[in-house]
Design a protein around this motif. Sequence first.
Motif, PDB file in Angstrom:
ATOM      1  N   VAL A 574     -37.909   1.486   0.163  1.00 29.87           N
ATOM      2  CA  VAL A 574     -38.097   2.297   1.370  1.00 29.87           C
ATOM      3  C   VAL A 574     -36.734   2.640   1.980  1.00 29.87           C
ATOM      4  O   VAL A 574     -36.406   3.812   2.168  1.00 29.87           O
ATOM      5  N   PHE A 575     -35.939   1.619   2.309  1.00 27.83           N
ATOM      6  CA  PHE A 575     -34.557   1.804   2.765  1.00 27.83           C
ATOM      7  C   PHE A 575     -33.759   0.557   2.390  1.00 27.83           C
ATOM      8  O   PHE A 575     -34.268  -0.566   2.506  1.00 27.83           O
ATOM      9  N   HIS A 576     -32.508   0.743   2.003  1.00 28.19           N
ATOM     10  CA  HIS A 576     -31.628  -0.389   1.745  1.00 28.19           C
ATOM     11  C   HIS A 576     -31.186  -1.021   3.060  1.00 28.19           C
ATOM     12  O   HIS A 576     -31.161  -0.363   4.111  1.00 28.19           O
ATOM     13  N   ASP A 577     -30.817  -2.285   3.006  1.00 26.39           N
ATOM     14  CA  ASP A 577     -30.321  -2.993   4.180  1.00 26.39           C
ATOM     15  C   ASP A 577     -29.149  -2.272   4.829  1.00 26.39           C
ATOM     16  O   ASP A 577     -29.047  -2.219   6.056  1.00 26.39           O
ATOM     17  N   ALA A 578     -28.242  -1.749   3.992  1.00 26.77           N
ATOM     18  CA  ALA A 578     -27.048  -1.090   4.542  1.00 26.77           C
ATOM     19  C   ALA A 578     -27.432   0.116   5.396  1.00 26.77           C
ATOM     20  O   ALA A 578     -26.810   0.384   6.437  1.00 26.77           O
ATOM     21  N   THR A 579     -28.481   0.848   4.968  1.00 27.81           N
ATOM     22  CA  THR A 579     -28.941   2.003   5.750  1.00 27.81           C
ATOM     23  C   THR A 579     -29.551   1.557   7.076  1.00 27.81           C
ATOM     24  O   THR A 579     -29.277   2.137   8.129  1.00 27.81           O
ATOM     25  N   LEU A 580     -30.367   0.492   7.038  1.00 29.78           N
ATOM     26  CA  LEU A 580     -30.955  -0.029   8.276  1.00 29.78           C
ATOM     27  C   LEU A 580     -29.867  -0.528   9.227  1.00 29.78           C
ATOM     28  O   LEU A 580     -29.951  -0.329  10.448  1.00 29.78           O
ATOM     29  N   ALA A 581     -28.844  -1.190   8.681  1.00 29.23           N
ATOM     30  CA  ALA A 581     -27.762  -1.702   9.525  1.00 29.23           C
ATOM     31  C   ALA A 581     -27.025  -0.559  10.216  1.00 29.23           C
ATOM     32  O   ALA A 581     -26.625  -0.671  11.381  1.00 29.23           O
ATOM     33  N   GLU A 582     -26.841   0.538   9.479  1.00 28.41           N
ATOM     34  CA  GLU A 582     -26.169   1.703  10.067  1.00 28.41           C
ATOM     35  C   GLU A 582     -27.036   2.316  11.173  1.00 28.41           C
ATOM     36  O   GLU A 582     -26.528   2.727  12.231  1.00 28.41           O
ATOM     37  N   MET A 583     -28.335   2.364  10.962  1.00 30.28           N
ATOM     38  CA  MET A 583     -29.239   2.837  12.018  1.00 30.28           C
ATOM     39  C   MET A 583     -29.124   1.947  13.256  1.00 30.28           C
ATOM     40  O   MET A 583     -29.062   2.430  14.390  1.00 30.28           O
ATOM     41  N   ALA A 584     -29.116   0.626  13.025  1.00 33.50           N
ATOM     42  CA  ALA A 584     -29.058  -0.317  14.138  1.00 33.50           C
ATOM     43  C   ALA A 584     -27.743  -0.188  14.904  1.00 33.50           C
ATOM     44  O   ALA A 584     -27.704  -0.299  16.132  1.00 33.50           O
ATOM     45  N   ARG A 585     -26.670   0.056  14.178  1.00 31.97           N
ATOM     46  CA  ARG A 585     -25.342   0.159  14.816  1.00 31.97           C
ATOM     47  C   ARG A 585     -25.208   1.438  15.624  1.00 31.97           C
ATOM     48  O   ARG A 585     -24.749   1.429  16.769  1.00 31.97           O
ATOM     49  N   ILE A 586     -25.636   2.575  15.031  1.00 31.15           N
ATOM     50  CA  ILE A 586     -25.448   3.880  15.679  1.00 31.15           C
ATOM     51  C   ILE A 586     -26.533   4.138  16.731  1.00 31.15           C
ATOM     52  O   ILE A 586     -26.282   4.789  17.741  1.00 31.15           O
ATOM     53  N   ALA A 587     -27.750   3.609  16.473  1.00 36.53           N
ATOM     54  CA  ALA A 587     -28.891   3.836  17.370  1.00 36.53           C
ATOM     55  C   ALA A 587     -29.088   5.325  17.657  1.00 36.53           C
ATOM     56  O   ALA A 587     -28.978   5.778  18.799  1.00 36.53           O
ATOM     57  N   PRO A 588     -29.374   6.126  16.627  1.00 40.71           N
ATOM     58  CA  PRO A 588     -29.533   7.574  16.837  1.00 40.71           C
ATOM     59  C   PRO A 588     -30.648   7.884  17.835  1.00 40.71           C
ATOM     60  O   PRO A 588     -31.665   7.181  17.885  1.00 40.71           O
ATOM     61  N   GLN A 589     -30.452   8.941  18.588  1.00 43.30           N
ATOM     62  CA  GLN A 589     -31.411   9.317  19.635  1.00 43.30           C
ATOM     63  C   GLN A 589     -32.279  10.502  19.223  1.00 43.30           C
ATOM     64  O   GLN A 589     -33.221  10.844  19.927  1.00 43.30           O
ATOM     65  N   SER A 590     -31.934  11.164  18.117  1.00 40.19           N
ATOM     66  CA  SER A 590     -32.668  12.366  17.719  1.00 40.19           C
ATOM     67  C   SER A 590     -32.827  12.400  16.202  1.00 40.19           C
ATOM     68  O   SER A 590     -32.143  11.678  15.475  1.00 40.19           O
ATOM     69  N   MET A 591     -33.706  13.254  15.726  1.00 36.01           N
ATOM     70  CA  MET A 591     -33.906  13.432  14.286  1.00 36.01           C
ATOM     71  C   MET A 591     -32.621  13.921  13.636  1.00 36.01           C
ATOM     72  O   MET A 591     -32.278  13.511  12.518  1.00 36.01           O
ATOM     73  N   GLY A 592     -31.895  14.786  14.308  1.00 26.64           N
ATOM     74  CA  GLY A 592     -30.648  15.301  13.761  1.00 26.64           C
ATOM     75  C   GLY A 592     -29.628  14.194  13.546  1.00 26.64           C
ATOM     76  O   GLY A 592     -28.971  14.129  12.506  1.00 26.64           O
ATOM     77  N   GLU A 593     -29.483  13.306  14.543  1.00 26.19           N
ATOM     78  CA  GLU A 593     -28.535  12.191  14.414  1.00 26.19           C
ATOM     79  C   GLU A 593     -28.982  11.222  13.319  1.00 26.19           C
ATOM     80  O   GLU A 593     -28.167  10.722  12.541  1.00 26.19           O
ATOM     81  N   LEU A 594     -30.294  10.957  13.256  1.00 26.81           N
ATOM     82  CA  LEU A 594     -30.814  10.055  12.220  1.00 26.81           C
ATOM     83  C   LEU A 594     -30.570  10.626  10.824  1.00 26.81           C
ATOM     84  O   LEU A 594     -30.222   9.896   9.883  1.00 26.81           O
ATOM     85  N   GLY A 595     -30.710  11.929  10.683  1.00 32.46           N
ATOM     86  CA  GLY A 595     -30.517  12.569   9.384  1.00 32.46           C
ATOM     87  C   GLY A 595     -29.099  12.515   8.867  1.00 32.46           C
ATOM     88  O   GLY A 595     -28.863  12.751   7.678  1.00 32.46           O
ATOM     89  N   GLN A 596     -28.129  12.200   9.727  1.00 33.14           N
ATOM     90  CA  GLN A 596     -26.733  12.112   9.311  1.00 33.14           C
ATOM     91  C   GLN A 596     -26.386  10.760   8.689  1.00 33.14           C
ATOM     92  O   GLN A 596     -25.308  10.589   8.124  1.00 33.14           O
ATOM     93  N   ILE A 597     -27.287   9.788   8.796  1.00 36.91           N
ATOM     94  CA  ILE A 597     -26.996   8.441   8.290  1.00 36.91           C
ATOM     95  C   ILE A 597     -27.166   8.408   6.770  1.00 36.91           C
ATOM     96  O   ILE A 597     -28.142   8.937   6.219  1.00 36.91           O
ATOM     97  N   SER A 598     -26.214   7.789   6.088  1.00 34.72           N
ATOM     98  CA  SER A 598     -26.239   7.704   4.623  1.00 34.72           C
ATOM     99  C   SER A 598     -27.494   6.976   4.143  1.00 34.72           C
ATOM    100  O   SER A 598     -27.811   5.883   4.603  1.00 34.72           O
ATOM    101  N   GLY A 599     -28.211   7.624   3.207  1.00 36.58           N
ATOM    102  CA  GLY A 599     -29.428   7.035   2.657  1.00 36.58           C
ATOM    103  C   GLY A 599     -30.697   7.587   3.276  1.00 36.58           C
ATOM    104  O   GLY A 599     -31.805   7.200   2.877  1.00 36.58           O
ATOM    105  N   VAL A 600     -30.565   8.493   4.271  1.00 41.65           N
ATOM    106  CA  VAL A 600     -31.742   9.119   4.885  1.00 41.65           C
ATOM    107  C   VAL A 600     -31.799  10.570   4.401  1.00 41.65           C
ATOM    108  O   VAL A 600     -31.114  11.434   4.925  1.00 41.65           O
ATOM    109  N   GLY A 601     -32.614  10.832   3.393  1.00 38.23           N
ATOM    110  CA  GLY A 601     -32.762  12.200   2.899  1.00 38.23           C
ATOM    111  C   GLY A 601     -33.822  12.956   3.685  1.00 38.23           C
ATOM    112  O   GLY A 601     -34.452  12.415   4.601  1.00 38.23           O
TER     113      GLY A 601
END
Length: 618
Positions: A574-601
């Motif tokens: 579903v998602f690698h740990d590294a991708t989840l950690a990046e989400m947790a660190r950046i805490a994106p507020q929008s779909m656009g910001e979330l889509g910039q994280i490595s591993g989110v196609g």
Amino acid sequence: MHPPMPLPSTTAILQEVFGYPAFRGQQEAIVEHVAHGGDALVLMPTGGGKSLCYQVPAIARHRAGQGVTVVVSPLIALMHDQVGALHEVGVPSAFLNSTLSLDEVQHTERELMAGRLVLLYVAPERLTTPRFLALLERLHEQGKLSLFAIDEAHCVSQWGHDFREDYLHLHLLHERFPAVPRIALTATADEHTRADILVRLQLQEARLFVSSFDRPNIRYTLVEKDNPRAQLLRFIRDEHEGEAGVVYCQSRRKVEETAAWLCQQGLRALAYHAGMEAAQRQQNQDRFLREDGLIMVATVAFGMGIDKPDVRFVAHLDLPKNIEAYYQETGRAGRDGADAEAWLAYGLADVVQQRRMIDDSPAHDEFKRVQRHKLDALLALAEAHDCRRVRLLAYFGEASQPCGNCDNCLSPPDTWDATEATRKMLSCIYRFWQHGRQRFGAGHLIDVLRGRRTDKVEQYGHHSLTTFGVGADLSEPQWRAVLRQLVALGHVVAEGEFNTLVLTDSARPVLKGEVQLTLKVSVEAPKRSGNGRLRKPADALLQSLDPLSQERLAALRAWRSSVAKAHNLPAYVVFHDATLAEMARIAPQSMGELGQISGVGAKRLEAYGRDILSVLAA
């Protein structure tokens, strides 16, 4: 037939489908070469991203109207997980194997012929059946056969470590469909095996891509056997308590006994070998892939192509056949790039057993000669005083510098001038033969050297030999270490049912004192303390985050676990740990910001984006 459409950007596919900003290492060169119709043999270490090397070209060629990519894969579990992962990113894919019902097979074939599949995974046994070859012929006639990808290509070579006879028929692909490009991929192949792959798959004109074999996150530790079960337990408890690992044993019986014993010690261990009921074997493998912190005790039947990223250790309780097998098996640790360890316990009996298996095999003399050479290289690695990684990489033709992260670099072993001791031992073996034309095993040899008047020594009159008692200054374990290293160096061989010792031609100059021998002092590897201990990878991931981000990561992992369970997939698909950690660190507020994280196609963003933002907001 329609004119060919232009090939889309492979970098754009990487970003849109897989969510990665850029290719790594040689990936881009491989992808471009294959996407434009070139043949390739790719040697890339486990965890290096081999799958993308054919998946991205497959998507590009399918979008350009060139049809389906057929992937030859040797394992059902691997097919299932890779197709599941492709579905997660929105790539229409399927597999054909024995787990499917007739209706499911027919549905997949209809999807294939309709041109709706981008990738189709098949086992080599199925691919070469008349029925499947007829399907391929029809696809080819319609211009819908785009690419062949042959995974785990070392299986085609008799010189390799996972030889599969069904792979021998894959030359049919080139003979029947010479215009369809092919990419063969493997993580392990020395020069001999590479040459064999090229010939057997008729890839002599293919471009060769060889990446660095170095896995810098894996620490290599090899210890002498001294109550190996206790050594294994200490290793797991000191270094990897509660973490996922694989323990390899040579026999099915030893696998089951070791797994049961680890459970008795309070560890969560499962068994896996080819003699188990298929359903039980599959259940254990699924649990290992989907649950955290399990230990799989297995024969080498387990593991080829296993994608579980958080295996923190691979331990060997028996000596592998050669360095290729050792590298392939240890490479299953640390696929996520975090710290991991390869631990091996070996002794004289392992060396003797592996040599006997080669000598007793019905194979031809040239095969046996090559296998002995490969075993000798592994023994040299085991007995090395210097950097393990330098020797390991040199075997694959790669120069390197001492790594500072193997047991020999961290705790350099003591060595000693063993020239006289080895001469005494070789002389004693020679005197046995001279005295009564007889050969004896290690125990009796050491008794004579140490001057012990046992019944057997008296019976054969060996107390009268000039070598009786000349080695009283060394202990029995010290003499056993000398003998093990002499066997490893090829100066002594153990023959027959009772492992009686025989000198080889190379022993002559040693016996005469013309060669100086420096051997390793026989001591168990010291218990690590302080900064010698491996950093806990999970801790390292958490430590990179502030307290609030750590809470977010825990919530994201819980969400991922529920999604994985609902989709019947391992969580990492579903998602690698590294991708989840990046989400947790950046805490994106929008779909656009979330889509910039490595591993989110794009497909994952569409499928999970709103849920992830809700989890983060909570």
